[in-house]
Design an enzyme around this catalytic site. Structure first.
Site, PDB file in Angstrom:
ATOM      1  N   CYS A  73     -17.596 140.185  31.506  1.00  0.00           N
ATOM      2  CA  CYS A  73     -18.577 139.510  32.386  1.00  0.00           C
ATOM      3  C   CYS A  73     -18.384 137.994  32.438  1.00  0.00           C
ATOM      4  CB  CYS A  73     -19.997 139.766  31.906  1.00  0.00           C
ATOM      5  SG  CYS A  73     -20.418 141.476  31.631  1.00  0.00           S
TER       6      CYS A  73
HETATM    7  O1  KQY Z   1     -22.378 140.494  34.299  1.00  0.00           O
HETATM    8  C1  KQY Z   1     -23.262 140.427  33.526  1.00  0.00           C
HETATM    9  N1  KQY Z   1     -23.351 141.323  32.610  1.00  0.00           N
HETATM   10  C2  KQY Z   1     -24.227 139.327  33.632  1.00  0.00           C
HETATM   11  C3  KQY Z   1     -25.514 139.509  32.978  1.00  0.00           C
HETATM   12  C4  KQY Z   1     -26.446 138.385  33.313  1.00  0.00           C
HETATM   13  C5  KQY Z   1     -27.564 138.300  32.414  1.00  0.00           C
HETATM   14  C6  KQY Z   1     -28.437 137.120  32.646  1.00  0.00           C
HETATM   15  N2  KQY Z   1     -29.307 136.956  31.533  1.00  0.00           N
END
Ligand code: KQY
Length: 366
Positions: A355
């Site tokens: 991510c």
């Molecule tokens: O891609 C992702 N897992 C992003 C998660 C964002 C979380 C914001 N607190």
């Protein structure tokens, strides 16, 4: 940077698989104190470890705010490029461009970004700085850009095999906060045109309590065409069991774009990871409310790894399942070394190594 008024498919561009050669990788330095505990000190240290592991085999660029620029420059080794660029948070997978190539040139795609659901169920407001990053990065890398800003999509909600197949989840792409005016067929047509894929495999769901509306990059990833790893648990009392089971059933009855059946490798999750009261105590409130509560389950999965030119950079959680997960990935990627990174401080932000990274395909033929 030119804006191109056609589609990657029309121009013969496609999104390559992550294992194809990279020219580099983009990351964003974490900072916001309602996402990252205790002002983000531990998260920044974890991001530095991830960036350094990736930078062993490809050029890493880390975007940092004006406030964090000096800190990033000091913490990151000199061969990592640091550029000042504002953002609302640090999820490069989701709002850096998705890059496509025709084998000679690379181009970027700008998707619309609304913090994983906008005013329906998004995770923060505003998100305007994140939403501008894809355009800024296309400018930085001097690549032309397809602008699909009216279509809401995050990079973590798609995985491709570079050979005509995309996997995604219904829970995310059909969620009320993304593209409520588009039908499933219309969304699929966007994916076909923009990624230049022939077939979209729709899993129903992702990881339990994944606040992105269950991005595919936390539950299932290609390791080669027609071969995937799937986050798994054998514990039938865990809500993850039915979710992973449903994905398995879909993958077992589906074929990919070339008509091949899938080989599915089960990648066992760690035992449920929950946030402690002490960790919650280090998170600032958002709009006067806590962002997490003690005991809340975090969406921990080993599937959230990054494939660099010479390594698999994977999360470790300090769990007995760490080592079997490392061993499976080492077996599936014999040409690459596996680099485990203690990732709890990234997980607390709501995602993991995949991510926070976005690969840039190599320009031209190798
Ligand atoms: O891609 C992702 N897992 C992003 C998660 C964002 C979380 C914001 N607190």
């Amino acid at each position: 940077m030119n804006i191109i008024n056609s589609t990657p498919r029309a121009d013969g561009f496609y999104m390559p698989a992550e294992w194809e050669p990279h020219g580099g990788c983009v990351m964003i330095f974490p900072e916001r104190s309602d996402s990252w505990q205790y002002g983000g000190y531990a998260a920044r240290a974890a991001f530095v470890r991830v960036a350094s592991a990736i930078a062993e085999s490809e050029k890493v660029t880390v975007c940092a705010s004006e406030k964090q620029y000096e800190n990033a420059r000091r913490m990151l080794p000199p061969h990592i490029r640091v550029v000042e660029m504002s953002s609302n948070d640090a999820w490069a997978r989701d709002y850096a461009p998705t890059f496509v190539t025709d084998g000679r040139e690379i181009r970027g795609i700008n998707w619309g970004f609304n913090a994983w659901g906008g005013l329906a169920d998004g995770l923060y407001f505003p998100w305007d700085k994140d939403d501008k990053m894809a355009r800024k990065l296309c400018d930085l890398y001097d690549v032309d850009m397809y602008d699909f800003g009216s279509f809401i999509l995050e990079g973590g909600s798609i995985h491709v095999d570079g050979d005509g197949t995309c996997i995604t989840t219904e829970a995310c792409l059909l969620s009320a906060g993304r593209n409520p005016n588009l039908s499933k067929t219309e969304i699929e047509n966007y994916l076909r045109e923009c990624l230049n894929v022939i077939k979209v495999i729709w899993l129903k769901n992702g990881i339990y309590n994944d606040e992105t509306n269950e991005h595919v990059d936390n539950i299932c990833a290609f390791v080669k065409p027609a071969e995937v790893v799937l986050a798994w648990t054998d514990d039938e009392n865990d809500p993850q069991y039915e979710m992973s089971r449903s994905c398995l059933e879909i993958l077992e009855r589906e074929t990919d774009a070339r008509g091949r059946r899938f080989t599915v490798h089960k990648l066992n999750c760690p035992a449920p990871v929950t946030i402690t009261a002490e960790e919650c105590g280090g998170l600032d409130t958002m709009d006067f409310a806590p962002t997490r509560t003690p005991g809340e389950r975090l969406a921990a999965s080993y599937v959230n790894f990054y494939i660099s030119n010479n390594a698999i950079v994977m999360p470790f959680f300090g769990d007995p399942a760490d080592e079997p997960a490392r061993a499976l990935l080492a077996e599936l990627f014999p040409e690459r070394k596996v680099i485990p990174i203690p990732a709890r401080d990234i997980l607390i932000g709501g995602g993991n190594i995949h991510c926070i990274t976005q690969q840039i395909p190599l320009r031209g033929k190798i």
